[in-house]
Design a protein around this motif. Structure first.
Motif, short mmCIF file in Angstrom:
data_model
loop_
_atom_site.label_atom_id
_atom_site.label_comp_id
_atom_site.label_asym_id
_atom_site.label_seq_id
_atom_site.Cartn_x
_atom_site.Cartn_y
_atom_site.Cartn_z
N ARG A 98 20.30 36.77 35.60
CA ARG A 98 20.94 35.75 34.78
C ARG A 98 21.15 36.22 33.35
O ARG A 98 22.17 35.94 32.74
N TRP A 99 20.17 36.90 32.81
CA TRP A 99 20.28 37.29 31.40
C TRP A 99 20.99 38.62 31.22
O TRP A 99 20.97 39.19 30.15
N THR A 100 21.56 39.12 32.32
CA THR A 100 22.29 40.39 32.21
C THR A 100 23.79 40.21 32.43
O THR A 100 24.59 40.78 31.71
N LEU A 101 24.15 39.40 33.42
CA LEU A 101 25.55 39.39 33.84
C LEU A 101 26.33 38.23 33.24
O LEU A 101 25.76 37.17 32.97
N PRO A 102 27.63 38.41 33.05
CA PRO A 102 28.49 37.26 32.74
C PRO A 102 28.79 36.48 34.02
O PRO A 102 28.38 36.89 35.11
N ARG A 103 29.49 35.37 33.87
CA ARG A 103 29.72 34.56 35.07
C ARG A 103 31.15 34.66 35.57
O ARG A 103 32.06 35.02 34.85
N TYR A 104 31.28 34.35 36.85
CA TYR A 104 32.59 34.38 37.49
C TYR A 104 33.40 33.15 37.12
O TYR A 104 32.85 32.14 36.68
N THR B 140 23.49 32.40 37.25
CA THR B 140 24.45 33.40 36.83
C THR B 140 24.40 34.56 37.82
O THR B 140 23.30 34.92 38.21
N PRO B 141 25.46 35.18 38.21
CA PRO B 141 26.85 35.00 37.76
C PRO B 141 27.59 33.84 38.43
O PRO B 141 28.80 33.80 38.33
#
Lengths: 156, 163, 362, 376
Positions: free
Chosen positions: C324-330, C232-233
């Motif tokens: 990874r545990w913070t951001l959303p994905r593109y 992620t992201p």
């Protein structure tokens, strides 16, 4: 002259002999409409009286007949209007209101699924909630399900 | 009695490898399939989250049946859905377990008289542990999982292809 | 710099009085064997770290029940044992050969990279003079494995995952290569060991002694590295909420764990690369200015370096987990936009800037 | 290049998403026609949770049916409880004591808050950000505790009765709720800082699946989803029921802050802002909570007069309505739930065309679909 009287007068002018009677005693004014001409009346209500959304379309099995009930709502006037029509129980058929309000598409599929009402001119009249190979229309009062479905016994 | 057992003193304890390690591995790493149908799904979800934290037991959700060991049927099973459940169960690799969560999945619950609800998921797939409640509290679900772990400890064979 | 295996061979030769050839072969075998045995520890610890860090971020406790050791350290062992005994499923319509081959391609691709990573002065298998490019090339095998897995499963979700992955990896190889070239040009070498040696005075990421553009190229490298690892992201090939489980949807048991191992090993490899290229490899900061290190007893310094290297790498992996545990994905098209319209021009300009800096400043 | 064109052939792909898919929020099945990753057509296939609640209602008395209303929509059980009780009270002409009305408002608004927590959190989770959801659920658990101390259940409450509520608020409820409100305002700010202004999150949602005002009205989309399309309409303010006319709150409207009016981001933003408004309402209701009875006198054998009623209420997902026909006996002759998510799903095929596959999960999340409500 309030708006409901105006509406009734207008409908009587545009579509004579369609309006059977009006009921005022309930929660909302109710227009009882002839089955064959219900969609033109609905279109008239939408275009001339600002009922821009169809809140709910449903049916009710009254034992000897099936009532089809439309709940219309006009946001600018904050006004609810109920349109009712009566269908025969043996061969319930009515024209679709899909072209008037888009939301009618799914409501009518649901009514077809649960009551077996056939909507003439509907673009996609298939079962929506029950499986496609289901037998019967459950919300009818005399409904008895098939004994089993794909080998699973239906206990009802 | 084999030769080896004869030669050794009686107090030597024999066991198969899978009795100890295999079982221990399985019971501590039950990956459950995210199989949510109705109300119980919310409690299942809350069990996996901060306060109750399924991860403590090594239980993490998997989206695909191929990688899951445990299917928690959380909620009402309709006839339309029952066919899919059967199929998903078939896609899970052995050894596999099923927890039926909530009254609906146990026996139909409040919807037992409905025309479209299957009266208990055990009619189509074998169930290992039943968790009662409508919906069961997360603590109840966790106890169900612990019972399943005990069951794994005691079962004679891990792969139950014959059942 | 001599490889540890040669030192070990000398030791064997003197201790057991065997012939030099035999000692060399034996030492190599022992070395490789040790590595093969130890390398799976890395993904194991990686997945443990992932679960514990994510639990910490999310106000949970994380695994703590398995086994007799505290803090749930044995959780990984339990997972491993469990995946070993799961039924080995191959879908009926899958391409059986490719389906079986795909995890091995991934594993081999990633683990071959470990050969060129200098863990400390003596802790490496081979000092390739084109080490950087060796790692870049070999790690691309992972993409092949993923596409194979996606195709061979004969499932539409895995196919989407595989194709997404192919597009993503092919695209992000280029920014990675460009940023690596920038560093390689700065050091004038492609050998990882030589690059490390050159950073004894100070890390190349630092502004104080180094080229500004090298520091900037780390930004490109790190973003592209996240994409390379499908983190992620940029985790779209295995986007759990979109593609069920992406390319490994149909894999179960051991084969699935191979993919998981390959993924964490890949994280280790790209982080190790970042450490070697930018964070001074196994050296402490300003090691040249710390004279007391030279006074340590013989043999202590390499071990210290080894530990320093691991700490750095694990810190970068921790960073990845944190992201990874913070951001959303593109979305896939935004991902491609970011690569081709953002990172790539920036990487090229950065390369040019670095060249100018070297000509004018150096 | 003629040869390439004749030999290279592209094919549309039919993809089956669900009923077991991590981001369909239950048992929704979508049949997709894809051109690569671009969605050409979406056919929602619902009914995997059709439990025949409406038919069950016909065989139970009015009071017996209340637990089933919880299960129509489990994320906002209090709201459905409230709606059903209001409908029956209207049918029978029962006056509800004032204290009961205030308690009902407190409960429904608390339930709206935790429903929006799940809505926003699940959307973030579908887009790959796990953590905001878990932070939200920490707060949700506190409300669950409040509900549990009130009625003993965490999810399906069965708290409201025809003519009031089942029991008075327990001791300490008011203080605990004040404490929760204080905490929640702070924590909701924090969760929003984590996700709402996140550039990736905005990019994923802005300009995706735009629902125009005309479409929204024609498809009868309601609630936050309608307001996101720029229609200034809230049942609680414009046609107040219960005691909502006594509270002062704002109605957030979609303005297309990061994209077009009516896109996914607007729908998300509506939920975020409504949560603050609900917090305001709960605070006011607690401040003005009157003393008195919580249950009106209702006869044991409850027989409403002959007639019909159509009651609407503003639920977290939109306007839910219940239509009850009474034939004067102890059992209703027809119960129909008109549910907002049903209409939201109906518009999918229209607004999802030309979007990417990844956008589809964002659309499902932004409409905050709950399946039992669709299937009933």
């Amino acid at each position: 002259m309030n708006r409901i009287e105006k509406i009734v007068k207008m409908i009587r002018k545009e579509e004579p002999e369609v309006l059977l009677r009006t009921e005022e005693e309930g929660q909302f004014p109710v227009l009882r409409v002839e089955r064959d001409r219900v969609v033109p009346v609905l279109r008239l209500l939408r275009d001339d009286f600002g009922f821009e959304s169809l809140m709910c379309e449903t049916a009710s099995d009254r034992g000897d007949r099936i009532d089809l009930i439309y709940h219309l709502f006009s946001t600018p006037h904050r006004e609810t209007l109920v349109v009712k029509t009566v269908l025969s129980r043996e061969k319930p058929q009515v024209e679709t209101a899909e072209d008037v309000w888009k939301s009618a598409n799914w409501y009518e599929r649901e009514i077809f699924d649960l009551f077996g009402v056939e909507f003439i001119g509907h673009s996609d009249l298939v079962r929506i909630l029950l499986p496609q190979d289901w037998v019967g229309h459950p919300l009818r009062k005399d409904y008895r399900p098939a004994p089993e479905y794909h080998g699973m016994k239906i206990e009802y | 009695m084999g030769l080896l057992e004869h030669k050794l003193p009686e107090n030597v304890f024999f066991t198969k490898l899978d009795q100890l390690t295999m079982r221990w591995g399985l019971r501590n790493s039950l990956w459950y399939m995210l199989f949510a149908t109705a109300c119980c799904a919310i409690e299942l979800m809350q069990t996996g989250m901060s306060r109750y934290d399924f991860d403590r037991f090594g239980m993490i959700p998997r989206a695909t049946p191929r990688q899951s060991d445990l299917m928690i049927v959380a909620g009402t099973v309709t006839y339309k859905m029952a066919l899919r459940i059967k199929r998903l169960y078939g896609q899970m690799p052995e050894p596999k377990y099923v927890i039926s969560m909530g009254s609906c999945a146990n026996c139909g619950g409040g919807f037992v008289h409905s025309y479209s609800v299957l009266n208990g998921v055990d009619k189509i797939i074998p169930v290992d542990v039943y968790v009662p409640g409508c919906p069961p509290r997360p603590e109840a679900l966790m106890e169900g999982c612990m019972k399943l772990m005990e069951k794994i400890d005691q079962e004679p064979r891990l792969v139950r292809s014959a059942r | 710099m001599e490889s540890s295996s040669f030192l070990f061979a000398e030791f064997l030769q003197q201790a057991f009085h065997v012939s030099p050839t035999f000692a060399a072969v034996l030492s190599l075998l022992i070395g490789v064997g040790t590595c093969v045995a130890c390398i799976p520890l890395i993904p194991g610890f990686g997945s443990y770290l992932e679960r514990k860090v994510s639990a910490d971020i999310q106000q949970r406790i994380g695994p703590n029940r398995a086994g007799f050791l505290p803090f749930g350290i044995m959780q990984v062992l339990a997972d491993g044992i469990k995946t070993l005994q799961k039924e080995d499923l191959i879908p009926a319509h899958a391409d059986r050969f490719l389906f079986r081959a795909a995890p091995y391609v991934c594993i081999v691709g990633v683990f071959s990279c470990f050969a060129a990573i200098p863990f400390s002065e003596y802790g490496y298998l081979s000092d390739l003079n084109i080490g950087v490019y060796y790692i870049l090339c070999v790690s691309s095998l992972m993409a092949v494995g993923i596409v194979l897995a996606g195709w061979a499963s004969n499932n539409k979700w895995t196919l989407l995952g595989g194709i997404r992955s192919a597009g993503q990896m092919v695209s992000y190889e280029i920014p990675i290569a460009m940023s690596v070239v920038t560093v390689a040009m700065h050091f004038g070498s492609l050998s990882l060991a030589e690059m490390t040696m050159a950073q004894r005075e100070g890390w190349s990421i630092g502004f104080w002694n180094s080229n500004l553009f090298v520091t900037l190229s780390f930004v490109v490298y790190w973003i592209a590295a996240l994409a390379e690892c499908n983190r992620t992201p940029f985790d779209i090939p295995e986007a759990e909420s979109e593609l069920v489980a992406g390319y490994f949807t149909e894999y179960s048991g051991l084969r699935f764990s191979f993919f998981a191992i390959a993924e964490y090993a890949e994280m280790f490899v790209v982080s190790a690369m970042a450490v070697v290229l930018y964070f001074g490899g196994f050296y402490l900061p300003f090691e040249a200015h710390l004279p007391f290190l030279q006074e340590l007893p013989d043999g202590v310094l390499p071990w210290l370096h080894f530990i320093v290297f691991l700490i750095k790498v694990w810190f970068l992996i921790f960073l990845m987990i944190w992201i990874r545990w913070t951001l959303p994905r593109y979305r896939i098209d935004q991902l491609m936009d970011l690569c081709w319209k953002g990172l790539l021009p920036f990487a090229f300009l950065n390369f040019l800037g670095s060249a100018c800096w070297m000509v004018l400043g150096g | 290049m003629v040869t390439t064109r004749s030999t290279l052939r592209t094919q549309e792909m039919l993809l089956n998403m669900g009923p077991h898919h991590p981001s369909t929020h239950g048992v929704l099945r979508l049949i997709l026609r894809l051109d690569g990753e671009v969605v050409e057509e979406v056919f929602p296939d619902i009914g995997y949770l059709h439990r025949g609640i409406e038919k069950i209602g016909e065989s139970l008395t009015y009071k017996q049916f209340i637990p089933y209303t919880d299960r129509v929509e489990y994320l906002a059980s209090m709201n459905v409880n409230h709606l059903y009780c209001m409908a029956v009270e209207k049918l029978a002409g029962i006056e509800v004591p004032e204290r009961a009305e205030y308690i009902r408002v407190i409960m429904t608004e608390l339930n709206r808050i935790i429903s929006h927590i799940i809505g926003c959190g699940a959307l973030a989770m579908d887009l790959g950000a796990f953590t905001p959801f878990l932070y939200g659920v920490v707060e949700r658990e506190k409300v669950n505790d409040l509900f549990e101390m009130t009625c003993g259940q965490r999810l399906t409450y069965n708290y409201m009765r025809i003519g009031g509520v089942s029991q008075d608020l327990p001791e300490g409820f008011v203080e605990k709720t004040y404490a929760f409100l204080e905490e929640m305002e702070r924590r909701w700010d924090e969760i929003n800082r984590l996700i709402t202004e996140n550039e990736i999150f905005v990019q994923r949602l802005a300009d995706v699946a735009v629902l125009t005002e005309a479409d929204a009205l024609s498809y009868n989309i309601t609630g936050p989803n309608l307001r996101a399309s720029g229609v200034d309409w809230d049942l609680r303010r414009d046609m107040p029921y219960s005691v909502y006319d006594r509270f002062d709150f704002d109605v957030p409207i979609g303005k297309g802050e990061r994209g077009t009016v009516g896109d996914c981001y607007d729908r998300y933003l509506m939920r975020v802002r409504e949560t603050y408004e609900s917090l305001k309402i709960v605070r006011q209701a607690l401040d003005g909570l009157p003393e008195g009875e919580v249950q009106a006198k209702v006869s044991k054998v409850f027989k409403p007069p002959k007639g019909e009623v159509y009651m609407r209420a503003e639920n977290p997902r939109g306007e839910m309505a219940v239509y009850i026909e009474s034939d004067g006996s102890t059992k209703p002759s027809r119960i129909k739930f008109k549910t907002p998510s049903f209409n939201s799903l109906g518009v999918f095929n229209k607004i999802c065309r030309g979007q990417m596959l990844s956008d589809l999960v964002a659309v499902i999340g932004s409409f905050d679909i709950v399946l039992p409500e669709v299937d009933r």
